[in-house]
Design an enzyme around this catalytic site. Structure first.
Site, PDB file in Angstrom:
ATOM      1  N   ASP A   1       0.848  -1.182   0.000  1.00 55.71           N
ATOM      2  CA  ASP A   1       0.000   0.000   0.000  1.00 55.71           C
ATOM      3  C   ASP A   1       0.898   1.253   0.000  1.00 55.71           C
ATOM      4  O   ASP A   1       1.815   1.342  -0.818  1.00 55.71           O
ATOM      5  CB  ASP A   1      -0.955  -0.064   1.200  1.00 55.71           C
ATOM      6  CG  ASP A   1      -2.026   1.000   1.195  1.00 55.71           C
ATOM      7  OD1 ASP A   1      -3.004   0.864   0.428  1.00 55.71           O
ATOM      8  OD2 ASP A   1      -1.892   1.980   1.950  1.00 55.71           O
TER       9      ASP A   1
ATOM     10  N   HIS B   1      -6.563  -6.856  -1.445  1.00 58.69           N
ATOM     11  CA  HIS B   1      -5.533  -5.866  -1.099  1.00 58.69           C
ATOM     12  C   HIS B   1      -4.689  -6.338   0.080  1.00 58.69           C
ATOM     13  O   HIS B   1      -3.546  -5.914   0.229  1.00 58.69           O
ATOM     14  CB  HIS B   1      -6.231  -4.543  -0.759  1.00 58.69           C
ATOM     15  CG  HIS B   1      -5.310  -3.383  -0.583  1.00 58.69           C
ATOM     16  ND1 HIS B   1      -4.617  -2.814  -1.629  1.00 58.69           N
ATOM     17  CD2 HIS B   1      -4.960  -2.675   0.522  1.00 58.69           C
ATOM     18  CE1 HIS B   1      -3.887  -1.806  -1.192  1.00 58.69           C
ATOM     19  NE2 HIS B   1      -4.076  -1.704   0.115  1.00 58.69           N
TER      20      HIS B   1
ATOM     21  N   TYR C   1      -2.452  11.092   2.392  1.00 59.86           N
ATOM     22  CA  TYR C   1      -3.282  11.304   1.208  1.00 59.86           C
ATOM     23  C   TYR C   1      -3.373  12.780   0.856  1.00 59.86           C
ATOM     24  O   TYR C   1      -3.312  13.161  -0.321  1.00 59.86           O
ATOM     25  CB  TYR C   1      -4.695  10.752   1.439  1.00 59.86           C
ATOM     26  CG  TYR C   1      -4.767   9.258   1.485  1.00 59.86           C
ATOM     27  CD1 TYR C   1      -4.930   8.504   0.319  1.00 59.86           C
ATOM     28  CD2 TYR C   1      -4.678   8.574   2.700  1.00 59.86           C
ATOM     29  CE1 TYR C   1      -4.998   7.121   0.356  1.00 59.86           C
ATOM     30  CE2 TYR C   1      -4.752   7.186   2.741  1.00 59.86           C
ATOM     31  CZ  TYR C   1      -4.906   6.465   1.572  1.00 59.86           C
ATOM     32  OH  TYR C   1      -4.969   5.099   1.609  1.00 59.86           O
TER      33      TYR C   1
END
Length: 291
Positions: A103, A268, A211
């Protein structure tokens, strides 16, 4: 897990919490977690690597769990996150290391291998594309835009923190569990440890700032990144609800010496769902340089 060593270390002006295992003189392997995990996300990989003779270093990356949480978004740009890892490699008296990332940790690993390859022995990226792929994918793959819509929500001030922390992070924990391919991927004990990490003062905002730092722009030269020269292995859970398999295929095109392996019955969270397969793929890749 009794052989783990817990430390607070200084790197790149930050104090990071880190876990180490394995012989001190072994080849260094750095495991980089993503959102919303912390060092514990590598619990299935640490012991096998240590027993194979590697010195395993697993930091809580800046903003996560017990590591320092600088305010604002500027401290979470990719160049800065990369330099944290370089500082760790130097701190442990190594010239280079095997870098494994999942990730966001994989994004940092890709960026390190692309811009400062002299510090990277081998690269393993788990369910994360080369960061240069994502902007193009958002424009050319409509379904990927939908899959990544949560990233746009994370740009909002305060509301993401309120939503994710509601009811003691229960919704966030359930979201992880439900997005996995099996109920056994994350036990209640695992999720309780995650909740404890998320509840650290300032942690949720710091984690989301990874982010939000995207707004600061990509590093210079990112549109046409250098091809990855170090031996690279991409491991990809085929049923990732967030990231398309096409991103993996595009990413391997950036590698001079790369291999892409899709793992079935995995999402994921492939390193949690299929740890034996992932651990074998890691072991095989690390042997390419004879370490």
């Amino acid at each position: 897990m009794s052989e783990l060593e817990f430390q607070l270390v200084k790197t790149n002006g930050m104090t990071l919490h880190a876990v180490t295992a394995g012989p001190r003189n072994g080849p260094l392997v750095v495991l980089l977690h993503g959102f919303p995990e912390f060092w514990y996300g590598w619990r299935h990989q640490i012991k096998p690597l240590a027993e194979a003779g590697y010195r395993v270093l697993v930091p809580d990356q800046r903003g996560f769990n017990k590591s320092q949480k600088p305010e604002g978004i500027e401290p979470y740009t990719l160049d800065t996150l990369r330099d944290d890892v370089i500082g760790l490699i130097k701190l442990y008296n190594r010239k280079k290391a095997h870098i494994i990332g999942h990730d966001w940790g994989g994004a940092v690993a890709w960026h390190l291998a692309s811009t400062r390859p002299e510090y990277v022995e081998t690269l393993i990226a788990i369910n994360i594309p080369h960061p240069a792929i994502m902007p193009k994918a958002m424009l050319t793959l409509p379904l990927q835009w939908l899959r990544s819509s949560y990233m746009a929500f994370f740009q909002l001030p305060e509301w993401p923190e309120k939503l994710l922390s509601a009811d003691g992070f229960d919704g966030m924990a359930k979201g992880i569990k439900l997005s996995a391919s099996t109920n056994q991927a994350f036990t209640q004990e695992d999720l309780d440890k995650y909740k404890e990490a998320w509840a650290k003062p300032g942690a949720m905002t710091a984690m989301l700032n990874w982010y939000r730092a995207i707004r600061a722009g990509l590093p210079e030269g990112f549109a046409q990144p250098e091809r990855i020269q170090v031996p690279t292995q991409i491991i990809w859970g085929v049923n990732d609800p967030f990231l398309s398999k096409k991103l993996a295929k595009k990413s391997i095109e950036h590698c001079e010496n790369g291999k892409l392996t899709f793992v079935g019955e995995a999402t994921h969270w492939v390193n949690h769902e299929q740890p034996m397969i992932v651990n074998q793929l890691i072991a095989n890749h690390l042997k390419v340089v004879g370490s």
